[in-house]
Design a protein around this motif. Sequence first.
Motif, mmCIF file in Angstrom:
data_model
loop_
_atom_site.group_PDB
_atom_site.id
_atom_site.type_symbol
_atom_site.label_atom_id
_atom_site.label_comp_id
_atom_site.label_asym_id
_atom_site.label_seq_id
_atom_site.Cartn_x
_atom_site.Cartn_y
_atom_site.Cartn_z
ATOM 1 N N LEU A 65 4.262 0.099 11.235
ATOM 2 C CA LEU A 65 2.898 0.280 10.746
ATOM 3 C C LEU A 65 2.434 -0.947 9.968
ATOM 4 C CD1 LEU A 65 3.000 3.974 9.429
ATOM 5 C CD2 LEU A 65 2.159 3.164 11.642
ATOM 6 N N HIS A 66 1.133 -1.143 9.938
ATOM 7 C CA HIS A 66 0.539 -2.227 9.149
ATOM 8 C C HIS A 66 0.144 -1.645 7.801
ATOM 9 C CE1 HIS A 66 0.317 -4.902 12.678
ATOM 10 N NE2 HIS A 66 -0.032 -3.817 13.339
ATOM 11 N N ILE A 67 0.943 -1.894 6.777
ATOM 12 C CA ILE A 67 0.687 -1.282 5.477
ATOM 13 C C ILE A 67 -0.653 -1.721 4.884
ATOM 14 C CG2 ILE A 67 1.844 -3.075 4.124
ATOM 15 C CD1 ILE A 67 2.926 -0.828 2.335
ATOM 16 N N GLY A 106 -20.945 5.595 -1.780
ATOM 17 C CA GLY A 106 -19.734 6.379 -1.582
ATOM 18 C C GLY A 106 -19.525 6.712 -0.118
ATOM 19 N N ALA A 107 -20.620 7.079 0.562
ATOM 20 C CA ALA A 107 -20.540 7.388 1.989
ATOM 21 C C ALA A 107 -20.164 6.153 2.798
ATOM 22 C CB ALA A 107 -21.872 7.955 2.477
ATOM 23 N N VAL A 108 -20.637 4.990 2.373
ATOM 24 C CA VAL A 108 -20.303 3.744 3.075
ATOM 25 C C VAL A 108 -18.792 3.516 3.052
ATOM 26 C CG1 VAL A 108 -20.488 1.222 2.973
ATOM 27 C CG2 VAL A 108 -22.537 2.640 2.757
ATOM 28 N N THR A 109 -18.146 3.824 1.924
ATOM 29 C CA THR A 109 -16.691 3.646 1.877
ATOM 30 C C THR A 109 -16.000 4.595 2.861
ATOM 31 O OG1 THR A 109 -16.354 5.282 0.082
ATOM 32 C CG2 THR A 109 -16.807 2.987 -0.553
ATOM 33 N N GLY A 110 -16.565 5.799 3.027
ATOM 34 C CA GLY A 110 -16.002 6.737 3.991
ATOM 35 C C GLY A 110 -16.153 6.247 5.418
ATOM 36 N N VAL A 111 -17.298 5.670 5.724
ATOM 37 C CA VAL A 111 -17.527 5.127 7.064
ATOM 38 C C VAL A 111 -16.556 3.987 7.333
ATOM 39 C CG1 VAL A 111 -19.163 3.879 8.528
ATOM 40 C CG2 VAL A 111 -19.941 5.833 7.163
ATOM 41 N N TRP A 112 -16.388 3.110 6.351
ATOM 42 C CA TRP A 112 -15.455 1.995 6.521
ATOM 43 C C TRP A 112 -14.030 2.500 6.686
ATOM 44 C CZ3 TRP A 112 -15.770 -2.638 8.204
ATOM 45 C CH2 TRP A 112 -16.943 -3.358 8.053
ATOM 46 N N PHE A 113 -13.694 3.595 6.013
ATOM 47 C CA PHE A 113 -12.378 4.191 6.185
ATOM 48 C C PHE A 113 -12.159 4.552 7.645
ATOM 49 C CE2 PHE A 113 -9.557 7.760 6.675
ATOM 50 C CZ PHE A 113 -8.507 7.507 5.813
ATOM 51 N N LEU A 114 -13.130 5.209 8.261
ATOM 52 C CA LEU A 114 -12.994 5.616 9.661
ATOM 53 C C LEU A 114 -12.939 4.408 10.592
ATOM 54 C CD1 LEU A 114 -15.426 8.684 9.810
ATOM 55 C CD2 LEU A 114 -12.921 8.695 9.669
ATOM 56 N N VAL A 115 -13.717 3.377 10.278
ATOM 57 C CA VAL A 115 -13.681 2.152 11.087
ATOM 58 C C VAL A 115 -12.303 1.506 10.995
ATOM 59 C CG1 VAL A 115 -14.583 -0.197 11.294
ATOM 60 C CG2 VAL A 115 -16.165 1.713 10.928
ATOM 61 N N ASP A 116 -11.796 1.396 9.762
ATOM 62 C CA ASP A 116 -10.479 0.785 9.553
ATOM 63 C C ASP A 116 -9.384 1.585 10.248
ATOM 64 O OD1 ASP A 116 -8.852 -1.254 8.060
ATOM 65 O OD2 ASP A 116 -7.986 0.550 7.182
ATOM 66 N N LYS A 117 -9.479 2.916 10.162
ATOM 67 C CA LYS A 117 -8.477 3.765 10.805
ATOM 68 C C LYS A 117 -8.554 3.639 12.323
ATOM 69 C CE LYS A 117 -5.904 5.716 9.238
ATOM 70 N NZ LYS A 117 -4.498 5.271 9.016
ATOM 71 N N GLU A 120 -6.872 0.452 13.320
ATOM 72 C CA GLU A 120 -5.420 0.604 13.228
ATOM 73 C C GLU A 120 -4.871 1.389 14.412
ATOM 74 O OE1 GLU A 120 -1.993 2.137 10.079
ATOM 75 O OE2 GLU A 120 -4.043 2.900 9.917
ATOM 76 N N TRP A 121 -5.504 2.515 14.729
ATOM 77 C CA TRP A 121 -5.073 3.294 15.895
ATOM 78 C C TRP A 121 -5.117 2.439 17.157
ATOM 79 C CZ3 TRP A 121 -8.527 8.122 14.658
ATOM 80 C CH2 TRP A 121 -7.853 8.945 13.752
ATOM 81 N N GLY A 122 -6.215 1.672 17.311
ATOM 82 C CA GLY A 122 -6.361 0.841 18.494
ATOM 83 C C GLY A 122 -5.255 -0.180 18.619
ATOM 84 N N LEU A 123 -4.888 -0.804 17.486
ATOM 85 C CA LEU A 123 -3.814 -1.791 17.505
ATOM 86 C C LEU A 123 -2.478 -1.150 17.884
ATOM 87 C CD1 LEU A 123 -4.601 -3.969 14.348
ATOM 88 C CD2 LEU A 123 -4.798 -4.638 16.743
ATOM 89 N N GLU A 124 -2.217 0.015 17.336
ATOM 90 C CA GLU A 124 -0.951 0.696 17.656
ATOM 91 C C GLU A 124 -0.896 1.076 19.136
ATOM 92 O OE1 GLU A 124 1.412 0.643 15.717
ATOM 93 O OE2 GLU A 124 0.509 0.321 13.747
ATOM 94 N N ILE A 125 -1.981 1.624 19.638
ATOM 95 C CA ILE A 125 -2.022 2.035 21.046
ATOM 96 C C ILE A 125 -1.904 0.835 21.965
ATOM 97 C CG2 ILE A 125 -3.490 3.078 22.825
ATOM 98 C CD1 ILE A 125 -4.545 4.961 20.632
ATOM 99 N N PHE A 143 -1.435 13.787 11.701
ATOM 100 C CA PHE A 143 -1.830 13.889 10.298
ATOM 101 C C PHE A 143 -3.061 13.035 9.993
ATOM 102 C CE2 PHE A 143 2.574 15.143 8.385
ATOM 103 C CZ PHE A 143 2.468 16.366 9.007
ATOM 104 N N THR A 144 -3.040 11.786 10.437
ATOM 105 C CA THR A 144 -4.187 10.917 10.150
ATOM 106 C C THR A 144 -5.416 11.368 10.940
ATOM 107 O OG1 THR A 144 -3.449 9.309 11.826
ATOM 108 C CG2 THR A 144 -2.772 8.928 9.539
ATOM 109 N N GLY A 145 -5.196 11.973 12.112
ATOM 110 C CA GLY A 145 -6.329 12.494 12.879
ATOM 111 C C GLY A 145 -6.981 13.678 12.179
#
Length: 203
Positions: A65-67, A106-117, A120-125, A143-145
């Motif tokens: 994983l990329h910590i 606050g919502a912007v940080t949530g959107v960025w969380f989903l983008v970042d996740k 990460e998923w894309g890189l792993e796949i 779990f992350t899903g």
Amino acid sequence: MPETMVSSPGTQSGVKTGQRVHVPGEAGLWVFILGDMTLFGCFFAQFVFARGSQTQLFNASRSELHIAFGAFNTCLLLTGSLFVVWAVEAIRRGRPTAARRWITVGAVTGVWFLVDKSIEWGLEISRGITPITNDFFTYFFVFTGIHAVHVTIGLCVLAYLRRLTRRPGLGPRDLHTFESGAVYWHLVDLLWIVLFALLYLMA
């Protein structure tokens, strides 16, 4: 439009008075949160049990994983929770415009969380790592899903709260609604902190 002071039961001008303790949000929400945390607690216990029987596999998989992604997402949600706290405080002080601004960032940080996740998923796949690679990655993606679904619901809640700040003459009931939404967002934050520790840090 003049901004209206909002006070909750047991408070005046946002300050607790007397001996009454004000519990933020609705009682029903706390029941939901207790159930949700119990369910996740069972998931976490299952993960720890599985790790105990496959320690070498889980440690090797964790190293894949990329910590930095996990740490960045942790910072995003912690920052977002702080913004939501400030939004609730602004509502209590009768400053809906300021509350709307804090809810938005606050919502912007949530959107960025989903983008970042998603990145990460894309890189792993792209490296051939999927939910069926091994037990660790099954837990990781599931779990992350599930947590990403919670974040998405939380963003919908924040969008509703942002709309609520435009309502004229906000009253105690609106404050309860605002607090309930904030409590849910903090739940999303708390769940991620545990997931970050289990998936990225646990050795």
